[in-house]
Scaffold this motif. Structure first.
Motif, short mmCIF file in Angstrom:
data_model
loop_
_atom_site.label_atom_id
_atom_site.label_comp_id
_atom_site.label_asym_id
_atom_site.label_seq_id
_atom_site.Cartn_x
_atom_site.Cartn_y
_atom_site.Cartn_z
N THR A 121 0.68 -8.02 -3.83
CA THR A 121 1.29 -7.25 -4.92
C THR A 121 0.23 -6.79 -5.92
OG1 THR A 121 3.32 -8.57 -4.73
CG2 THR A 121 3.03 -7.31 -6.75
N ILE A 122 -0.79 -7.63 -6.12
CA ILE A 122 -1.85 -7.29 -7.07
C ILE A 122 -2.74 -6.18 -6.53
CG2 ILE A 122 -3.90 -8.18 -8.24
CD1 ILE A 122 -2.49 -10.94 -8.24
N ILE A 123 -3.16 -6.30 -5.28
CA ILE A 123 -4.16 -5.37 -4.76
C ILE A 123 -3.57 -4.16 -4.04
CG2 ILE A 123 -5.82 -7.25 -4.52
CD1 ILE A 123 -5.35 -7.26 -1.55
N GLY A 124 -2.32 -4.27 -3.56
CA GLY A 124 -1.75 -3.20 -2.76
C GLY A 124 -1.47 -1.92 -3.52
N PRO A 125 -0.66 -1.94 -4.60
CA PRO A 125 -0.33 -0.69 -5.30
C PRO A 125 -1.52 0.10 -5.83
CG PRO A 125 1.23 -2.41 -5.89
CD PRO A 125 0.15 -3.07 -5.08
N PRO A 126 -2.55 -0.56 -6.43
CA PRO A 126 -3.70 0.25 -6.87
C PRO A 126 -4.41 0.95 -5.71
CG PRO A 126 -3.71 -1.88 -7.96
CD PRO A 126 -2.68 -1.96 -6.89
N LEU A 127 -4.61 0.22 -4.60
CA LEU A 127 -5.25 0.85 -3.44
C LEU A 127 -4.37 1.93 -2.86
CD1 LEU A 127 -6.77 -2.26 -1.59
CD2 LEU A 127 -7.96 -0.58 -2.99
N GLY A 128 -3.08 1.65 -2.80
CA GLY A 128 -2.15 2.66 -2.29
C GLY A 128 -2.11 3.89 -3.17
N LEU B 275 0.83 -1.20 0.00
CA LEU B 275 0.00 0.00 0.00
C LEU B 275 0.86 1.26 0.00
CD1 LEU B 275 -2.80 -1.01 2.53
CD2 LEU B 275 -3.13 -0.44 0.13
N ALA B 276 2.03 1.17 0.65
CA ALA B 276 2.93 2.32 0.73
C ALA B 276 4.02 2.27 -0.34
CB ALA B 276 3.57 2.37 2.11
N PHE B 277 3.85 1.42 -1.34
CA PHE B 277 4.86 1.27 -2.39
C PHE B 277 5.09 2.60 -3.09
CE2 PHE B 277 5.94 0.23 -6.86
CZ PHE B 277 7.17 -0.38 -6.62
N GLY B 278 6.34 3.05 -3.14
CA GLY B 278 6.69 4.30 -3.79
C GLY B 278 6.44 5.54 -2.97
N ALA B 279 6.04 5.37 -1.69
CA ALA B 279 5.72 6.53 -0.86
C ALA B 279 6.95 7.38 -0.56
CB ALA B 279 5.05 6.08 0.44
N PHE B 280 8.08 6.74 -0.25
CA PHE B 280 9.28 7.50 0.10
C PHE B 280 9.76 8.39 -1.05
CE2 PHE B 280 11.47 5.83 4.15
CZ PHE B 280 10.25 5.77 4.80
N PRO B 281 9.90 7.84 -2.29
CA PRO B 281 10.30 8.73 -3.38
C PRO B 281 9.31 9.87 -3.61
CG PRO B 281 10.60 6.44 -4.01
CD PRO B 281 9.87 6.44 -2.71
N LEU B 282 8.01 9.59 -3.47
CA LEU B 282 7.02 10.65 -3.67
C LEU B 282 7.13 11.72 -2.60
CD1 LEU B 282 3.83 8.64 -4.73
CD2 LEU B 282 5.08 10.32 -6.09
N ILE B 283 7.38 11.32 -1.36
CA ILE B 283 7.57 12.30 -0.29
C ILE B 283 8.80 13.14 -0.58
CG2 ILE B 283 8.13 12.56 2.16
CD1 ILE B 283 6.43 10.09 2.71
N ALA B 284 9.88 12.47 -1.02
CA ALA B 284 11.12 13.19 -1.32
C ALA B 284 10.90 14.21 -2.43
CB ALA B 284 12.21 12.20 -1.71
N ILE B 285 10.11 13.83 -3.45
CA ILE B 285 9.91 14.71 -4.61
C ILE B 285 8.91 15.82 -4.30
CG2 ILE B 285 9.05 14.80 -6.98
CD1 ILE B 285 10.14 11.90 -7.29
N PRO C 148 1.09 10.89 0.12
CA PRO C 148 1.94 9.73 0.39
C PRO C 148 2.21 9.49 1.88
CG PRO C 148 3.23 11.54 -0.51
CD PRO C 148 1.80 11.93 -0.64
N VAL C 149 2.16 10.52 2.70
CA VAL C 149 2.44 10.35 4.13
C VAL C 149 1.38 9.46 4.77
CG1 VAL C 149 2.69 11.54 6.34
CG2 VAL C 149 3.66 12.54 4.27
N ALA C 150 0.14 9.52 4.27
CA ALA C 150 -0.93 8.70 4.85
C ALA C 150 -0.65 7.23 4.66
CB ALA C 150 -2.27 9.07 4.21
N THR C 151 -0.08 6.83 3.52
CA THR C 151 0.21 5.42 3.29
C THR C 151 1.37 4.94 4.18
OG1 THR C 151 1.69 5.89 1.44
CG2 THR C 151 -0.63 5.50 0.93
N VAL C 152 2.27 5.84 4.56
CA VAL C 152 3.33 5.47 5.50
C VAL C 152 2.73 5.15 6.87
CG1 VAL C 152 5.42 6.29 6.68
CG2 VAL C 152 5.06 6.82 4.27
N VAL C 153 1.71 5.89 7.26
CA VAL C 153 1.02 5.59 8.52
C VAL C 153 0.40 4.20 8.47
CG1 VAL C 153 -0.86 6.28 10.06
CG2 VAL C 153 0.56 8.03 8.97
N VAL C 154 -0.24 3.87 7.35
CA VAL C 154 -0.85 2.55 7.19
C VAL C 154 0.22 1.46 7.26
CG1 VAL C 154 -2.13 1.05 5.61
CG2 VAL C 154 -2.78 3.46 5.85
N ASP C 155 1.34 1.69 6.60
CA ASP C 155 2.43 0.72 6.63
C ASP C 155 2.94 0.52 8.06
OD1 ASP C 155 4.31 -1.07 5.68
OD2 ASP C 155 5.70 0.46 4.98
N ALA C 156 3.11 1.61 8.79
CA ALA C 156 3.57 1.51 10.18
C ALA C 156 2.59 0.70 11.02
CB ALA C 156 3.75 2.91 10.78
#
Length: 422
Positions: free
Chosen positions: A160-167, A35-45, A176-184
């Motif tokens: 892998t199938i359901i996580g990225p689209p929902l994320g 769900l948080a896939f790609g969150a860190f690069p998006l936060i950085a950008i 993107p910060v919200a998905t980091v909370v979910v991951d935590a």
């Protein structure tokens, strides 16, 4: 207590409630990660306005330094009960990730903090994986290991199938910060699930020396290189994974840049073929039962290597999109069959009192190899062009089956662990 046991039985599907809780914990954390896939690069950008070099460092340097930090943790984990280690690593990841939204809310989030958190999470990931395999080997008898690993593999591809689209939808709505909370939170739930496994875990043997010596850090590698089955598997998986992952950034550049694919098409090209991994993991046990683990290992280890070279012929439009989806489906399907059998073979060939050290060394090498090859292929992509560099990776992958074990080997003869009472 009874309702918890029934839930564990439902999750376990014949492998017992303790495995059921472990499986449920794995699925929860895996879903949070995707769900948080790609969150860190998006936060950085988007939040920190980082440039390409900083974003690349976030993914490569963080993983490499995290792998180096995990080197001494393998020998340390070996001589401790694994369930408390698993819970501790989940809580470490929970606490580390939670600092991101907290700092964001306070307006003090920095790129250095993102990098440090990625290092901590990478080191905890490696340690958790090594400890979980060691714990699984004490939790189940040997004949159930393939069933358990196939379920983990199936769960991995499902998330892998359901996580990225929902994320992606969550990032679009909440950022993107919200998905980091979910991951935590997923790691916190995983820790609670592992705690619910209960039971008595056998105490590992004591270390011969009172303190860890520098030479102890190499125990995992020594064990791998001394075994005639583990050694070729080790080199095969490190090289295969590294070459496949090294070509991924170049494929993104080719698809999203020169060939003009939309971001949603790029995402679809990799999300939809993950169904192949789910199908392959379901077939792993029946195929191994009928043909034998070694035959499946060699056959699908070779078949998975022939697909990536097809990406060299990628073109624009619908035909190009279908080509990528077909190549990825074939690759992922073969990996879905190969991975549970390979994971089981590796566990069977590793003595119980060596699992944590061995798998920690394995994971460190794989991550370091991937980081190195990704950097090399980035340079090759500049010098030769993305398409030529992708083709070169595909040609080298064709040689990786030569590193697979040539002969079937029997599992190590060691006393079977007595399953702990529920």
């Amino acid at each position: 207590m009874k309702s918890g046991r029934r839930l564990g039985d439902l999750l376990g599907h014949g492998l017992g409630p303790r495995f059921g809780w472990l499986w449920g914990a794995y699925g929860t954390s895996a879903l949070g990660t995707w769900l948080a896939f790609g969150a860190f690069p998006l936060i950085a950008i988007r939040v920190l306005h980082a440039g390409p070099a900083e974003v690349a460092a976030l993914s490569s340097v963080g993983a490499a330094v995290g792998a180096a930090a995990a080197v001494p943790l393998g020998p340390w984990v070996e001589f401790r009960r694994k369930r408390p280690v698993l819970i501790a690593m989940d809580l470490v990841r929970f606490a580390a990730l939670l600092t991101i939204p907290a700092s964001f809310a306070l307006g003090v989030l920095t790129f250095l903090q993102l990098l440090l958190v990625s290092v901590v999470v990478a080191a905890a990931d490696i340690t958790f994986r090594a400890a979980s395999s060691a714990y699984l080997k004490t939790l189940l008898p040997a004949e159930n290991l393939l069933v358990a690993n196939a379920r983990f593999e199936s769960t991995a591809w499902t998330t892998t199938i359901i996580g990225p689209p929902l994320g992606g939808a969550a990032i679009g709505l909440l950022g993107p910060v919200a998905t980091v909370v979910v991951d935590a939170v997923s790691y916190l739930l995983s820790a609670l699930g592992i705690r619910a496994t209960g039971g008595h875990e056998p105490r590992p043997g004591r270390r011969k020396a009172a303190r860890m010596r520098p030479g102890d850090l190499l125990d995992g590698w020594r064990y791998i290189l001394a075994d005639t089955t583990l050694r070729p598997l080790f080199f095969n998986t490190a090289l295969f994974n590294g070459l496949v992952m090294a070509a991924e950034p170049l494929l993104a550049v080719l698809m999203l840049g020169r060939l003009g694919f939309a971001p949603w098409q790029y995402g679809l090209a990799f999300a939809a073929p993950s169904i192949g991994g789910l199908l392959g993991s379901r077939l792993a046990r029946p195929l191994a039962t009928r043909f034998g683990q070694h035959q499946v290992l060699v056959t699908f280890g070779a078949l998975r290597a022939i697909w990536p070279i097809g990406l060299t012929f990628l073109g624009p439009g619908t035909g190009g999109l279908l080509l990528v989806m077909g190549v990825e489906f074939g690759l992922i399907f073969c990996c879905g069959v190969f991975n549970p059998v390979y994971t089981t073979c590796r566990l069977e060939r590793t003595a119980t009192d060596r699992v944590a050290r061995t798998l920690s060394a394995w994971a460190v090498t794989t991550k370091a190899t991937t980081a190195l090859l990704t950097a090399v292929w980035g340079v090759l992509g500049v010098l030769l062009g993305p398409r030529t560099a992708i083709g070169l990776a595909g040609v080298l992958l064709l040689a990786t089956p030569l590193l697979l074990p040539r002969r079937a080997s029997a599992p190590l003869s060691e006393p079977e662990p007595t399953p702990s009472p529920t």
